[in-house]
Design a protein around this motif. Structure first.
Motif, PDB file in Angstrom:
ATOM      1  N   ARG A 523       0.848  -1.198   0.000  1.00 37.71           N
ATOM      2  CA  ARG A 523       0.000   0.000   0.000  1.00 37.71           C
ATOM      3  C   ARG A 523       0.885   1.249   0.000  1.00 37.71           C
ATOM      4  NH1 ARG A 523      -0.302  -1.886   5.402  1.00 37.71           N
ATOM      5  NH2 ARG A 523      -2.030  -3.233   4.919  1.00 37.71           N
ATOM      6  N   PRO A 524       0.341   2.402  -0.355  1.00 37.34           N
ATOM      7  CA  PRO A 524       1.156   3.628  -0.369  1.00 37.34           C
ATOM      8  C   PRO A 524       1.673   3.971   1.025  1.00 37.34           C
ATOM      9  CG  PRO A 524      -1.059   4.003  -1.260  1.00 37.34           C
ATOM     10  CD  PRO A 524      -1.045   2.623  -0.732  1.00 37.34           C
ATOM     11  N   VAL A 525       2.766   4.715   1.047  1.00 37.93           N
ATOM     12  CA  VAL A 525       3.352   5.149   2.320  1.00 37.93           C
ATOM     13  C   VAL A 525       3.085   6.645   2.511  1.00 37.93           C
ATOM     14  CG1 VAL A 525       5.563   5.568   3.471  1.00 37.93           C
ATOM     15  CG2 VAL A 525       5.147   3.394   2.315  1.00 37.93           C
ATOM     16  N   LEU A 526       2.755   7.022   3.738  1.00 36.85           N
ATOM     17  CA  LEU A 526       2.574   8.436   4.079  1.00 36.85           C
ATOM     18  C   LEU A 526       3.688   8.828   5.041  1.00 36.85           C
ATOM     19  CD1 LEU A 526       0.523  10.917   3.854  1.00 36.85           C
ATOM     20  CD2 LEU A 526      -0.215  10.220   6.143  1.00 36.85           C
ATOM     21  N   ALA A 527       4.620   9.669   4.593  1.00 36.56           N
ATOM     22  CA  ALA A 527       5.704  10.147   5.464  1.00 36.56           C
ATOM     23  C   ALA A 527       5.217  11.403   6.175  1.00 36.56           C
ATOM     24  CB  ALA A 527       6.947  10.446   4.631  1.00 36.56           C
ATOM     25  N   MET A 528       5.185  11.361   7.502  1.00 36.24           N
ATOM     26  CA  MET A 528       4.638  12.497   8.263  1.00 36.24           C
ATOM     27  C   MET A 528       5.452  12.716   9.534  1.00 36.24           C
ATOM     28  SD  MET A 528       1.190  10.513   9.640  1.00 36.24           S
ATOM     29  CE  MET A 528       0.399  11.977  10.285  1.00 36.24           C
ATOM     30  N   ALA A 529       5.270  13.872  10.164  1.00 38.58           N
ATOM     31  CA  ALA A 529       5.994  14.184  11.396  1.00 38.58           C
ATOM     32  C   ALA A 529       5.407  13.385  12.558  1.00 38.58           C
ATOM     33  CB  ALA A 529       5.887  15.673  11.683  1.00 38.58           C
ATOM     34  N   GLU A 530       6.293  12.994  13.482  1.00 37.86           N
ATOM     35  CA  GLU A 530       5.842  12.230  14.651  1.00 37.86           C
ATOM     36  C   GLU A 530       4.737  12.952  15.409  1.00 37.86           C
ATOM     37  OE1 GLU A 530       9.397  11.528  16.844  1.00 37.86           O
ATOM     38  OE2 GLU A 530       9.726   9.611  15.819  1.00 37.86           O
ATOM     39  N   ILE A 531       4.915  14.272  15.531  1.00 42.07           N
ATOM     40  CA  ILE A 531       3.967  15.069  16.310  1.00 42.07           C
ATOM     41  C   ILE A 531       2.568  15.017  15.668  1.00 42.07           C
ATOM     42  CG2 ILE A 531       4.600  17.240  15.139  1.00 42.07           C
ATOM     43  CD1 ILE A 531       4.142  18.705  17.725  1.00 42.07           C
ATOM     44  N   ASP A 532       2.527  15.006  14.349  1.00 38.58           N
ATOM     45  CA  ASP A 532       1.232  14.898  13.656  1.00 38.58           C
ATOM     46  C   ASP A 532       0.654  13.499  13.795  1.00 38.58           C
ATOM     47  OD1 ASP A 532       1.084  17.545  12.678  1.00 38.58           O
ATOM     48  OD2 ASP A 532       2.430  17.042  11.019  1.00 38.58           O
ATOM     49  N   ALA A 533       1.544  12.487  13.761  1.00 35.12           N
ATOM     50  CA  ALA A 533       1.080  11.103  13.907  1.00 35.12           C
ATOM     51  C   ALA A 533       0.474  10.905  15.301  1.00 35.12           C
ATOM     52  CB  ALA A 533       2.238  10.140  13.677  1.00 35.12           C
ATOM     53  N   GLN A 534       1.187  11.416  16.312  1.00 33.84           N
ATOM     54  CA  GLN A 534       0.679  11.259  17.681  1.00 33.84           C
ATOM     55  C   GLN A 534      -0.679  11.938  17.839  1.00 33.84           C
ATOM     56  OE1 GLN A 534       3.907  12.832  19.980  1.00 33.84           O
ATOM     57  NE2 GLN A 534       5.139  10.968  19.701  1.00 33.84           N
ATOM     58  N   ALA A 535      -0.788  13.135  17.260  1.00 30.26           N
ATOM     59  CA  ALA A 535      -2.049  13.884  17.383  1.00 30.26           C
ATOM     60  C   ALA A 535      -3.217  13.115  16.765  1.00 30.26           C
ATOM     61  CB  ALA A 535      -1.900  15.253  16.712  1.00 30.26           C
ATOM     62  N   ALA A 536      -2.906  12.307  15.731  1.00 31.48           N
ATOM     63  CA  ALA A 536      -3.972  11.539  15.068  1.00 31.48           C
ATOM     64  C   ALA A 536      -4.093  10.131  15.634  1.00 31.48           C
ATOM     65  CB  ALA A 536      -3.693  11.480  13.565  1.00 31.48           C
ATOM     66  N   GLY A 537      -3.310   9.825  16.696  1.00 32.46           N
ATOM     67  CA  GLY A 537      -3.362   8.492  17.310  1.00 32.46           C
ATOM     68  C   GLY A 537      -2.711   7.427  16.443  1.00 32.46           C
ATOM     69  N   LEU A 538      -1.709   7.814  15.644  1.00 38.45           N
ATOM     70  CA  LEU A 538      -1.077   6.870  14.712  1.00 38.45           C
ATOM     71  C   LEU A 538       0.329   6.514  15.182  1.00 38.45           C
ATOM     72  CD1 LEU A 538      -2.101   8.725  11.423  1.00 38.45           C
ATOM     73  CD2 LEU A 538      -3.177   6.681  12.382  1.00 38.45           C
ATOM     74  N   VAL A 539       0.811   5.359  14.761  1.00 37.63           N
ATOM     75  CA  VAL A 539       2.182   4.952  15.087  1.00 37.63           C
ATOM     76  C   VAL A 539       2.933   4.635  13.800  1.00 37.63           C
ATOM     77  CG1 VAL A 539       1.640   4.018  17.374  1.00 37.63           C
ATOM     78  CG2 VAL A 539       1.463   2.547  15.347  1.00 37.63           C
ATOM     79  N   ASP A 540       4.266   4.709  13.912  1.00 38.20           N
ATOM     80  CA  ASP A 540       5.116   4.380  12.765  1.00 38.20           C
ATOM     81  C   ASP A 540       4.813   2.949  12.304  1.00 38.20           C
ATOM     82  OD1 ASP A 540       7.179   4.860  10.924  1.00 38.20           O
ATOM     83  OD2 ASP A 540       8.594   3.747  12.180  1.00 38.20           O
ATOM     84  N   ARG A 541       4.692   2.752  11.013  1.00 34.21           N
ATOM     85  CA  ARG A 541       4.377   1.478  10.363  1.00 34.21           C
ATOM     86  C   ARG A 541       2.932   1.022  10.577  1.00 34.21           C
ATOM     87  NH1 ARG A 541       8.602  -1.254   8.207  1.00 34.21           N
ATOM     88  NH2 ARG A 541      10.645  -0.343   8.619  1.00 34.21           N
ATOM     89  N   GLY A 542       2.138   1.852  11.247  1.00 35.43           N
ATOM     90  CA  GLY A 542       0.718   1.516  11.407  1.00 35.43           C
ATOM     91  C   GLY A 542      -0.058   1.872  10.150  1.00 35.43           C
ATOM     92  N   ARG A 543      -1.335   1.577  10.156  1.00 35.96           N
ATOM     93  CA  ARG A 543      -2.158   1.879   8.990  1.00 35.96           C
ATOM     94  C   ARG A 543      -3.040   3.087   9.267  1.00 35.96           C
ATOM     95  NH1 ARG A 543      -5.022  -3.535   8.754  1.00 35.96           N
ATOM     96  NH2 ARG A 543      -6.399  -2.555   7.243  1.00 35.96           N
TER      97      ARG A 543
END
Ligand code: SF4
Length: 601
Positions: A523-543
């Motif tokens: 699937r496509p990869v979304l490269a994003m800042a950790e701070i934005d990932a945390q704010a959205a409840g996301l983790v590295d390598r998560g979906r």
């Protein structure tokens, strides 16, 4: 006494991978029944093997989605027909002026295939009052060889159709911007001689084999500066001596390049100036400076970038190594300019009655919002290409055609880099080349009248300012480009831009069934800042799901500390990703970043 002349040895030139303008020589060895192994025949010439994309060429040869037969399609389904009958239908449809749809007369078989108007009539002279400006149009893929493209132009002239050449907007803009600037150009093969390199864009990801020569230069001169202006989370930045990451915005990279020259960094944000101010001094003293430049966003962004790079190169006495996504983009854009092609959006805006699309999946390349409404209105959509894709599925007539790498031809990889190439393998029995289809449809074999191939190859003297010669126009209004300068406001979403990478083609659906890319990167990869990932409840390598103006797409998250907060990059190789952007011709134009919401699956 003279000895008998020996028989001339005719060498077939090597096949080339044209999935980017490095243009690596490539060959295929057969490793068993239905098993092909890609290989690079020119390691000694400095080429360092094939990258992931080039290796996939072998996967395409026996692809299950390969088009092998012609079909006529209606709402009720597709029916195989003979190739000659299909070409006859296509020829008649291109000559039609607006009465019956293509299938209406074919049942009678009353139209002679040879009934073709002689001579060259510009389409503008054949408009009838009260009708669309052109009844027929041709769109050819810009990665076809130059002689095939020229033949498409000649066919358009002979039947009074408009024609256009598709190259990715970023390639078209870069070619126009740089070609107008009079730079001294080099190919990636020459980078090993540089004593300093400025790289604009994520070159190691988009053109992996080009990176090989940068490392060669560095091996010879370990202390040489390699300054990188790119996304800091990309692989190119990992090997830089200094990195500057522009904010994500159309036109921002051009602004940053200009700032190296002028020292004016106020428009780039508070912390930007310090890095760029040191770059000009570091580069001024170099004897053999090379600027490597690639573009990934919209046409206007790329054209502005090309213009500023050309200006910087002139000031610093640097040579420019342009990197394009389409290997043959440079020649295609120049040929389109010299042969009366019109912008692709002009054809889509008019929605001609008959549209012949050759070798390009328009629907996937530009996204459904930019292309779908126009294709819905076309009565006779004729697709000629090697594989089934979203555009062919809309077609009323499908013609099988060889892949560009199954044909001998020539391409202009960049200024001064004309290559002749041989076929990798021959197309399957009964599958014509696109040039053969064009000849059957009535394209004259000589260059009289329209679309000359020679003349511009060496000089680059194509008047890009001439009316109707620009593949994409730059209509974005001033001040409307959004940019990310920190985390977005609540509910605003991230600013997301497309990114090329070595695992995917630029043409998403082409690889849908190819084996290993699906395994490596499902699937496509979304490269994003950790701070934005945390704010959205996301983790590295998560979906996650990215919801944009044109729809949503599931992605794998790559969260890191190097990405600027508020902005993100997404793999551009998937048709669904390009749909998500919702690009249109009067809003966010193809390639531009858009605001999108990112949430957990
Ligand atoms: S670097 Fe470009 S030309 Fe070479 S194999 Fe990869 S995609 Fe093909």
């Amino acid at each position: 006494m003279c000895s008998e002349p020996s028989a001339a040895v005719v060498e077939t030139p090597a096949a080339r991978c044209l999935l980017c303008n490095v243009g690596c020589p490539v060959r295929i060895r057969k490793g068993g029944p239905d098993r092909y192994l890609p290989d690079s025949p020119a390691r000694d010439a400095g080429y360092a093997g094939l990258c992931g994309r080039g290796s996939v060429l072998a996967d395409l040869l026996d692809h299950p989605d390969r088009l092998l037969n012609a079909s006529r399609c209606t709402a009720g389904g597709c029916q195989e027909i003979g190739l000659a009958a299909a070409m006859q239908e296509a020829a008649v449809a291109l000559e039609e002026k607006g009465a019956a749809p293509v299938s209406g007369f074919m049942e009678t078989g009353a139209v002679p295939f040879s009934g073709r108007a002689k001579g060259t009539v510009p389409f503008s002279q054949r408009r009838e009052k009260g009708t669309a400006p052109f009844a027929a149009a041709i769109i050819a893929d810009g990665n076809l060889d130059l002689d095939t493209l020229a033949a498409a132009g000649r066919l358009a002239a002979s039947v009074g159709a408009a024609w256009s050449v598709f190259v990715p907007p970023s390639d078209a803009g870069l070619v126009h911007g740089l070609d107008a600037g009079g730079s001294a150009f080099i190919g990636p093969e020459d980078l090993a001689d540089a004593d300093a390199i400025l790289i604009v864009g994520n070159a190691y990801a988009t053109h992996p084999v080009a990176a090989h020569w940068v490392f060669e230069a560095r091996k010879a001169r370990p202390r040489m500066p390699v300054l990188v202006m790119a996304d800091a989370s990309g692989v190119t930045a990992d090997y830089a001596t200094s990195v500057f990451q522009p904010r994500l915005r159309s036109g921002e990279a051009a602004c940053a390049v200009a700032a190296i020259l002028t020292g004016q960094t106020d428009a780039l944000g508070p912390e930007s100036g310090r890095t760029l101010a040191t770059w000009r001094d570091r580069l001024r003293g170099c004897k053999s400076l090379a600027i490597v430049v690639g573009a990934e966003l919209d046409y206007a962004d790329a054209r502005a970038l090309g213009t500023e790079v050309a200006r910087l190169a002139a000031e610093l006495g640097a040579k420019v190594c342009p990197l394009t996504t389409y290997g043959a983009a440079w020649g295609a854009v120049r040929l389109a300019a010299s042969a009366g092609a019109v912008p692709i959006e002009t054809i889509l805006a008019e929605a001609p009655r008959t549209l012949l699309v050759m070798g390009v999946d328009l629907d996937s390349s530009l996204g459904r919002a930019a292309v779908g409404p126009a294709l819905d209105k076309v009565v006779n959509l004729i697709y000629a290409g090697p594989m089934v894709n979203r555009t062919s599925r809309r077609a009323s007539l499908m013609l099988p055609a060889a892949f560009p790498f199954e044909v001998a031809g020539r391409a202009l990889l960049g200024p001064g880099r004309e290559v002749r190439f041989g076929p990798l393998l021959r197309p399957p029995a009964g599958v014509p080349t696109i040039r053969e289809i064009l000849a059957a449809l009535g394209s004259s074999a000589d260059e009289k009248g329209a679309a000359p191939v020679s003349g511009f190859m060496e000089t680059g003297a194509v008047p890009f300012s001439a009316k109707g010669t620009v593949p994409f126009s730059q209509r974005r209004e001033k001040g409307t480009a959004p940019f990310a300068d920190g985390p977005g406001a609540p509910g605003e979403g991230l600013l997301v831009a497309p990114a090329q990478d070595p695992f995917h083609f630029a043409d998403g659906n082409l690889t849908r069934s190819a084996a290993w890319p699906q395994i490596v990167r499902p699937r496509p990869v979304l490269a994003m800042a950790e701070i934005d990932a945390q704010a959205a409840g996301l983790v590295d390598r998560g979906r996650a799901v990215v919801e944009g103006p044109g729809g949503s797409v599931e992605v794998e998250v790559a969260a890191g500390s190097t990405q600027r907060p508020g902005q993100a990059r997404i793999s551009a190789a998937f048709a669904e990703v390009r749909d998500m952007f919702g690009w249109t011709w009067d809003g966010r134009r193809p390639g531009e970043p858009v605001r999108a919401r990112v949430r957990k699956v």
